[in-house]
Design an enzyme around this catalytic site. Structure first.
Site, PDB file in Angstrom:
ATOM      1  N   LYS A 120       0.855  -1.176   0.000  1.00 46.96           N
ATOM      2  CA  LYS A 120       0.000   0.000   0.000  1.00 46.96           C
ATOM      3  C   LYS A 120       0.888   1.222   0.000  1.00 46.96           C
ATOM      4  O   LYS A 120       1.624   1.470   0.955  1.00 46.96           O
ATOM      5  CB  LYS A 120      -0.912  -0.011   1.226  1.00 46.96           C
ATOM      6  N   LYS A 135      -2.144  -1.704  -4.010  1.00 48.29           N
ATOM      7  CA  LYS A 135      -2.967  -0.501  -4.010  1.00 48.29           C
ATOM      8  C   LYS A 135      -2.092   0.730  -4.037  1.00 48.29           C
ATOM      9  O   LYS A 135      -1.128   0.772  -3.274  1.00 48.29           O
ATOM     10  CB  LYS A 135      -3.823  -0.576  -2.764  1.00 48.29           C
TER      11      LYS A 135
HETATM   12  C1  PBG Z   1      -7.474   3.532   5.358  1.00 46.23           C
HETATM   13  C2  PBG Z   1      -7.650   3.314   3.908  1.00 46.23           C
HETATM   14  C3  PBG Z   1      -7.429   4.218   2.852  1.00 46.23           C
HETATM   15  C4  PBG Z   1      -7.838   3.578   1.709  1.00 46.23           C
HETATM   16  C5  PBG Z   1      -8.248   2.303   2.058  1.00 46.23           C
HETATM   17  N1  PBG Z   1      -8.111   2.145   3.425  1.00 46.23           N
HETATM   18  C6  PBG Z   1      -6.965   5.611   2.873  1.00 46.23           C
HETATM   19  C7  PBG Z   1      -5.659   5.953   3.428  1.00 46.23           C
HETATM   20  O1  PBG Z   1      -4.778   5.106   3.647  1.00 46.23           O
HETATM   21  O2  PBG Z   1      -5.493   7.149   3.700  1.00 46.23           O
HETATM   22  C8  PBG Z   1      -7.849   4.170   0.329  1.00 46.23           C
HETATM   23  C9  PBG Z   1      -8.982   3.695  -0.533  1.00 46.23           C
HETATM   24  C10 PBG Z   1      -9.321   4.586  -1.661  1.00 46.23           C
HETATM   25  O3  PBG Z   1      -8.691   5.634  -1.906  1.00 46.23           O
HETATM   26  O4  PBG Z   1     -10.281   4.235  -2.378  1.00 46.23           O
HETATM   27  N2  PBG Z   1      -6.233   3.178   5.861  1.00 46.23           N
HETATM   28 ZN    ZN Z   2      -5.959   3.994   7.919  1.00 44.61          ZN
END
Ligand code: PBG
Ligand code: ZN
Length: 340
Positions: free
Chosen positions: A207, A260
């Site tokens: 991520k 992601k």
């Molecule tokens: C929370 C989370 C996020 C996303 C999924 N889980 C946002 C972040 O890390 O700030 C992003 C999902 C999206 O942008 O559709 N940790």
């Molecule tokens: Zn988070």
């Protein structure tokens, strides 16, 4: 020295006789030989569930996506299921935030109630849940703070407890997105200890700290109140580090590993596909959705065609599953093309 490739000679010797266009000549041939598909059964639909009651709330930066109160969320998930979408990924919002994100672990919070509602009506709909604190903490970080920084090991038991609450409500998968070290192992152990060995871990293996999460933070009200997430999420400049994160999640017992964002990290997905036999997911995130929507609305491109191309190449890169806000649209387009 390698021999230079012989020049193409139309009507001439061996290399010139291969004509790639032969296989693209008719739509029948193209259909027969297409390497990848985008079946609706590969899609996971992300949904926002909020506490309280009242009508679904629109989200300015995510046209077409809404925050649902629990009963509406259950109904909306049922509609998606009725369209052939096999799975949802639930994101919760908090009624009250505090530094430790207490509501994230409340069995009567919005997400556990939505899970129970969905499972009562549609036991076959696969329910995955986001496991992270950022929508529940007053400071908006994904873990608890110590001396102004996110404390990895103090966060792990809180994530594990949140996951167990979701598992007890009936979730099929818990998806830890906090990017804490050892979060997959922490969840796996807690689930096994508490009798939820059948609940899977959908790991956010890689991520990245991505600008493409912007609209999501509007939707989940989860933007950090200070600083950013670069102490825990991956630097987009680093590919090998992303590989290592994925390999660790596999070792820690992940059942599915996710990458992601999707298009901005296709290289990581393709490499993970070569290294691992585990099911892989890609998350086409909120910013990717918003970008395609905006360009479609501005008349800059054909939205459906651009969405289908984006999702199909995510499959080509190696995703078994794709989490996408476009899931209901794709299901609708697929039905229409069947009717033709
Ligand atoms: C929370 C989370 C996020 C996303 C999924 N889980 C946002 C972040 O890390 O700030 C992003 C999902 C999206 O942008 O559709 N940790
Ligand atoms: Zn988070």
């Amino acid at each position: 020295m390698p021999r230079p490739h012989p020049p193409a000679r139309p009507g001439g010797g061996f290399p010139a006789k291969m004509r790639m266009r032969r296989l693209r000549r008719t739509s029948g041939l193209r259909e027969l030989l297409a390497e990848h598909d985008l079946p609706v059964r590969r899609l996971v639909y992300p949904m926002f569930v909020r506490p309280g009651s009242g009508a679904p709330e629109t989200i300015r930066s995510l046209p077409g996506i809404r925050r649902y109160a629990v009963d509406d969320a259950v109904r909306h998930a049922g509609d998606a299921h009725g369209q052939g979408i096999p799975a949802v990924l639930l994101f919760g919002l908090a009624h009250r935030k505090d530094p430790r994100g207490r509501e994230a672990r409340d069995p009567s919070g919005a997400v556990p109630r939505a899970i129970r509602g969905i499972k009562r009506l549609w036991p076959d709909l696969v329910v995955a849940t986001d496991v992270c604190l950022c929508a529940y903490t007053s400071h908006g970080h994904c873990g608890v703070l110590k001396d102004g920084r996110v404390d990895n090991d103090a966060t792990l038991p809180l994530l594990a407890e949140m996951a167990a609450v979701h598992a007890a409500a009936g979730a099929d998968f818990v998806a830890p997105s906090a990017m804490m070290d050892h979060q997959v192992a922490a969840l796996r152990h807690a689930l096994d200890d508490q009798g939820f060995s059948g609940t899977g871990v959908l790991a956010y293996g890689a991520k990245f700290a991505s600008a493409f999460y912007g609209p999501f933070r509007d939707a989940a009200d989860s933007a950090p109140a200070f600083g950013d997430r670069r102490e825990y999420q991956l630097d987009p400049r680093n590919g090998r580090e992303a590989d290592r994160e994925i390999d660790l999640d596999v070792e820690e017992g992940a059942d599915i590993v996710m990458v992601k964002p999707a298009l901005p990290a296709l290289d990581i997905l393709a490499r993970a596909r070569q290294r691992h036999a585990i099911p892989l997911a890609a998350f086409q995130v909120s910013g990717e959705y918003a970008m395609l929507k905006a360009a479609g609305r501005a008349g800059a491109l054909d939205e459906a065609a651009a969405v289908m191309e984006s999702l199909t190449v995510i499959r080509r890169a190696g995703a078994d599953l794709i989490v996408t806000y476009f899931a209901p649209d794709v299901a609708r387009w697929a039905r229409r093309s069947e009717e033709r």
